[in-house]
Design a protein around this motif. Structure first.
Motif, mmCIF file in Angstrom:
data_model
loop_
_atom_site.group_PDB
_atom_site.id
_atom_site.type_symbol
_atom_site.label_atom_id
_atom_site.label_comp_id
_atom_site.label_asym_id
_atom_site.label_seq_id
_atom_site.Cartn_x
_atom_site.Cartn_y
_atom_site.Cartn_z
ATOM 1 N N LEU A 173 28.981 35.187 43.256
ATOM 2 C CA LEU A 173 29.310 36.543 42.275
ATOM 3 C C LEU A 173 29.928 36.219 40.877
ATOM 4 N N LYS A 174 30.823 35.208 41.000
ATOM 5 C CA LYS A 174 31.611 34.688 39.957
ATOM 6 C C LYS A 174 30.772 34.317 38.700
ATOM 7 N N TYR A 175 29.457 33.817 39.229
ATOM 8 C CA TYR A 175 28.510 33.102 38.285
ATOM 9 C C TYR A 175 27.618 34.307 37.391
ATOM 10 N N HIS A 176 28.091 35.490 37.753
ATOM 11 C CA HIS A 176 27.178 36.847 37.420
ATOM 12 C C HIS A 176 25.886 36.721 37.599
ATOM 13 N N GLN A 209 29.362 44.733 41.873
ATOM 14 C CA GLN A 209 29.229 44.539 40.238
ATOM 15 C C GLN A 209 30.765 44.151 39.781
ATOM 16 N N GLU A 210 31.863 44.746 40.299
ATOM 17 C CA GLU A 210 33.297 44.300 39.979
ATOM 18 C C GLU A 210 33.522 42.759 40.180
ATOM 19 N N GLY A 212 31.123 40.553 40.063
ATOM 20 C CA GLY A 212 30.606 39.676 39.036
ATOM 21 C C GLY A 212 28.899 40.033 39.090
ATOM 22 N N ARG A 214 25.523 41.486 38.346
ATOM 23 C CA ARG A 214 24.963 42.211 37.091
ATOM 24 C C ARG A 214 24.164 43.566 37.740
ATOM 25 N N GLU A 230 22.983 47.003 35.609
ATOM 26 C CA GLU A 230 24.179 46.218 34.745
ATOM 27 C C GLU A 230 24.563 47.503 33.657
#
Length: 301
Positions: A173-176, A209-210, A212, A214, A230
């Motif tokens: 998720l850190k890579y969105h 989403q928080e 990461g 979208r 998003e």
């Protein structure tokens, strides 16, 4: 171009029996069928059925791997599978009788040099491409292989879709990623709870989403699907009426339908409808749904 990755493709050997399966005895089948796939390949198939060219990436081995690659080409899908030096691609046995019994094989070991070949293929992706990562990973791959792959394209305008569970999903998720697709049970498991209402599902989707993500697409079987986009909007759709014949590939079909629907006119509402139609059409079929079956359900939503 849309690219899918299937780390551990398989031939599903489906055995149908009217009698009860008796362990330790000789059992006779009524009929047998073979289906060639894996989550990424399923996504590729539905995309092609909806008219979207795409390329299947991943690993194959032995005579079963050759059969899988040939089946993909016969569907009109481009493939750049990496052939492994040892082992055979999986044969999963699905026994459908008075109860369903499955035996899922391990699959071949994937050596480091083969992994590097896949990474080299990923590095060749260009701005505007779509990369879809789907399913679990074999024991022979590092647990952070999804992260390594996404990191290779993080500096480019490539839309990444991830259909995985638990830490495999949370850690990317850190890579969105552009889209993730847990079902409602998997979403609850990620937070150690059971989600019972739409409000609870929406709340936890927004938590992803928080972290990461979208767009968060949540499939809920017979209760339909929800999308938290998003843009911060919530979209909700029910399911078409039909008889469920097959659950295998329904989630993959939803991912493919969503991508096809979104890139048609960049509408999240239409993407959710097409994803739901594709997932339902496969659930109502013996195999992955045809484009015609998907379109018919889509027009009825």
């Amino acid at each position: 171009m849309i690219y899918t990755v299937t780390f551990n493709p398989a031939i599903d050997y489906v055995v149908r029996m009217s009698d009860e399966l008796l362990p330790g005895m000789t059992n006779r089948s009524d009929s047998e069928e073979c289906y060639f796939g894996g989550k990424g390949i399923n996504v590729s198939t539905i995309l092609k059925n909806l008219g979207y060219e795409n390329t299947a990436l991943g690993f194959v081995a032995g005579f079963t791997g050759k059969a899988i690659a040939e089946s993909v080409r016969q569907r009109g899908i481009h493939e750049k599978f990496i052939e492994l030096p040892e082992g055979i691609s999986r044969i999963n046995v699905k026994i459908k009788g008075q109860a369903e019994t499955e035996i899922n094989a391990q699959g071949p070991a994937i050596p480091e040099d083969a992994q590097e070949k896949l990474f080299s293929q990923i590095k060749e992706l260009k701005d505007g491409d779509v990369l879809i990562l789907a399913g679990s990973i074999p024991n022979s791959l590092p647990s952070d292989v999804y992260e390594k792959i996404i990191a290779l394209v993080a500096d480019r305008k490539i839309e990444v879709v991830v259909d995985a569970t638990k830490d495999l999903l949370k850690n990317v998720l850190k890579y969105h990623p552009f889209l993730i697709k847990p079902n409602n049970h998997e979403l609850g498991e990620m937070f150690g709870t059971v989600l019972k209402t739409d409000d609870e599902i929406e709340e936890h989707a927004r938590k992803l989403q928080e972290l990461g993500a979208r767009n968060v697409l949540i499939s809920m079987a017979g209760d339909g699907a929800m999308l938290i986009s998003e843009e911060g909007k919530k979209y909700r759709v029910g399911v078409p009426t039909g008889k469920v014949r097959n659950s295998v590939g329904a989630g993959d079909s939803m991912v493919a339908g969503f991508i096809a629907g979104y890139f048609k006119n960049k509408s999240y509402e239409e993407a959710l409808k097409m994803g739901t139609a594709a997932g339902s059409a496969t659930a109502f079929s013996d195999d992955l749904a045809t484009g015609e079956a998907i379109t018919k359900l889509y027009n009825g939503l």
